[in-house]
Design a protein around this motif. Structure first.
Motif, short mmCIF file in Angstrom:
data_model
loop_
_atom_site.label_atom_id
_atom_site.label_comp_id
_atom_site.label_asym_id
_atom_site.label_seq_id
_atom_site.Cartn_x
_atom_site.Cartn_y
_atom_site.Cartn_z
N VAL A 190 0.86 -1.12 -0.06
CA VAL A 190 -0.10 -0.05 -0.13
C VAL A 190 0.96 1.23 -0.09
N ILE A 191 0.42 2.26 -0.93
CA ILE A 191 1.30 3.40 -0.87
C ILE A 191 0.26 4.52 -0.95
N HIS A 192 0.20 5.22 0.15
CA HIS A 192 -0.88 6.25 0.60
C HIS A 192 -0.24 7.62 0.62
N LEU A 193 -0.56 8.64 -0.27
CA LEU A 193 -0.11 10.07 -0.16
C LEU A 193 -1.31 10.96 0.00
N VAL A 194 -1.21 11.72 1.30
CA VAL A 194 -2.37 12.52 1.51
C VAL A 194 -1.51 14.04 1.22
N LEU A 195 -1.86 14.62 0.27
CA LEU A 195 -1.29 15.93 -0.30
C LEU A 195 -2.00 17.34 0.23
N SER A 196 -3.31 17.26 0.40
CA SER A 196 -4.19 18.35 0.49
C SER A 196 -5.51 17.92 1.16
N GLY A 197 -6.26 19.11 1.51
CA GLY A 197 -7.57 18.79 2.32
C GLY A 197 -7.65 19.48 3.37
N LYS A 198 -9.02 20.14 3.80
CA LYS A 198 -9.10 20.69 5.03
C LYS A 198 -9.12 19.77 6.06
N HIS A 199 -9.94 18.60 6.14
CA HIS A 199 -10.00 17.71 7.02
C HIS A 199 -9.87 16.36 6.41
N VAL A 200 -8.72 15.42 6.65
CA VAL A 200 -8.64 14.25 5.94
C VAL A 200 -8.96 13.15 6.90
N TYR A 201 -9.65 12.27 6.92
CA TYR A 201 -9.87 10.97 8.08
C TYR A 201 -9.54 9.82 7.24
N GLN A 202 -8.39 9.31 7.65
CA GLN A 202 -7.95 8.10 6.69
C GLN A 202 -7.63 6.59 7.80
N GLY A 203 -8.08 5.65 7.44
CA GLY A 203 -8.02 4.53 8.04
C GLY A 203 -7.53 3.24 7.32
N PHE A 204 -6.68 2.28 7.95
CA PHE A 204 -6.13 1.17 6.91
C PHE A 204 -6.08 0.02 8.10
N SER A 205 -6.97 -0.88 7.82
CA SER A 205 -6.71 -2.42 8.65
C SER A 205 -6.37 -3.46 8.05
N SER A 206 -5.50 -4.29 8.25
CA SER A 206 -4.96 -5.51 7.60
C SER A 206 -5.34 -6.64 8.49
N ALA A 207 -6.29 -7.63 8.13
CA ALA A 207 -6.24 -8.88 8.86
C ALA A 207 -5.50 -9.93 8.19
N MET A 208 -4.39 -10.38 8.81
CA MET A 208 -3.26 -11.21 8.30
C MET A 208 -3.61 -12.77 8.73
N GLU A 209 -4.55 -13.31 8.12
CA GLU A 209 -5.17 -14.52 8.79
C GLU A 209 -4.35 -15.78 8.15
N GLY A 210 -4.11 -15.51 7.07
CA GLY A 210 -3.10 -16.66 6.40
C GLY A 210 -1.52 -16.88 6.75
#
Length: 268
Positions: free
Chosen positions: A89-109
């Motif tokens: 995953v490559i995430h770039l947050v470059l602008s915005g007034k309010h940014v809410y960003q979430g990431f969750s990975s379930a590594m089951e295998g």
């Protein structure tokens, strides 16, 4: 907001979209999603991305968040990884007034791997709330979560990165780091790395570097004719460019690097 999603349809202000990426066993995919609007645009929008990786599947997900300075944007990503799956995953947050960003990975295998690079630039009165977690339940799983950010003006940012090593994930390892460059004394930064562990045979590491540039580095650069402000701008650009160069899609990578060069010329 314009969005380079799978259906290439623009997301409108006040609207929310859902994207599903389901990869079969041994398949591979690179997905690029670019969320943007006019610079002075205002509104509210959000996208939820659900990912399921089959056994041995490989996915590279690039998401670029750059809405207008008046936008509130919600970006939510959740992934489930089967045996030997690999998620980049490559995430770039470059602008915005309010940014809410979430990431969750379930590594089951067993032996599933997740690698996340996050780059952000907070300017003026921007407010960013970023939350990343890797949940390890399979054996010999691995997670890397690394953030690089720049804060200017009166920007405020919270970065939470959590590694959850649960019972039964023996042989697993998680690493998390963040490097934040504070360009002005008026910014507000909160970095909250967390490691949770209920298994013995695991490794978890975290670290954060926050603040101004090292005085020795500044002295070295200034002694060679560079102004202090120029040194900060150069180092700030290098942080984001380092993540941009990891984007596998050549056009996206070229466009972002070219945009940086144009902005730099305009400032001069």
């Amino acid at each position: 907001l314009k969005s380079a999603k799978t259906n290439d349809a623009p997301a409108q202000a006040g609207k929310f979209a859902e994207v599903e990426l389901n990869l079969e066993a041994e398949s591979s995919l690179t997905a690029v999603m670019d969320y943007r609007s006019e610079e002075d645009a205002k509104g509210l929008a959000g996208v939820q991305t659900r990912i399921t990786l089959g056994e041995g599947a490989k996915l590279t997900l690039v998401q670029i968040v750059r809405p207008g300075s008046g936008y509130t944007f919600l970006n939510d990503v959740g992934a489930v990884c089967a045996k030997d799956a690999e998620l980049r995953v490559i995430h770039l947050v470059l602008s915005g007034k309010h940014v809410y960003q979430g990431f969750s990975s379930a590594m089951e295998g067993d032996r599933s791997q997740v690698a996340v690079d996050v780059g952000y630039v907070g300017e003026d009165h921007a407010r960013y709330d970023l939350n990343y977690e890797s949940i390890h339940t399979g054996k010999k799983t691995g997670a890397e979560i690394h953030g690089k950010g720049i804060l200017r003006g009166h920007a405020k940012k919270v970065f939470r990165d959590s590694i959850d090593l649960r019972k039964g994930c023996s042989g697993s390892e998680g690493n998390e780091t963040e490097d934040v460059l504070l360009m002005d004394e008026t910014v507000e930064n909160r970095s909250l790395p967390i490691i949770l562990c209920s298994e013995d045979d695991v490794v978890g590491n975290h670290g954060a570097t926050i603040g101004r540039l090292d005085e020795d580095l500044l002295f070295y650069m200034e002694s060679r004719g560079m102004q202090k402000d120029d040194v900060y701008e150069m180092m700030a650009k290098a942080r984001i460019d380092a993540i941009v160069r990891k984007i596998p899609d050549a056009k996206t990578r070229h466009d972002l690097l070219e945009l940086d060069d144009e902005e730099e010329r305009e400032e001069r």
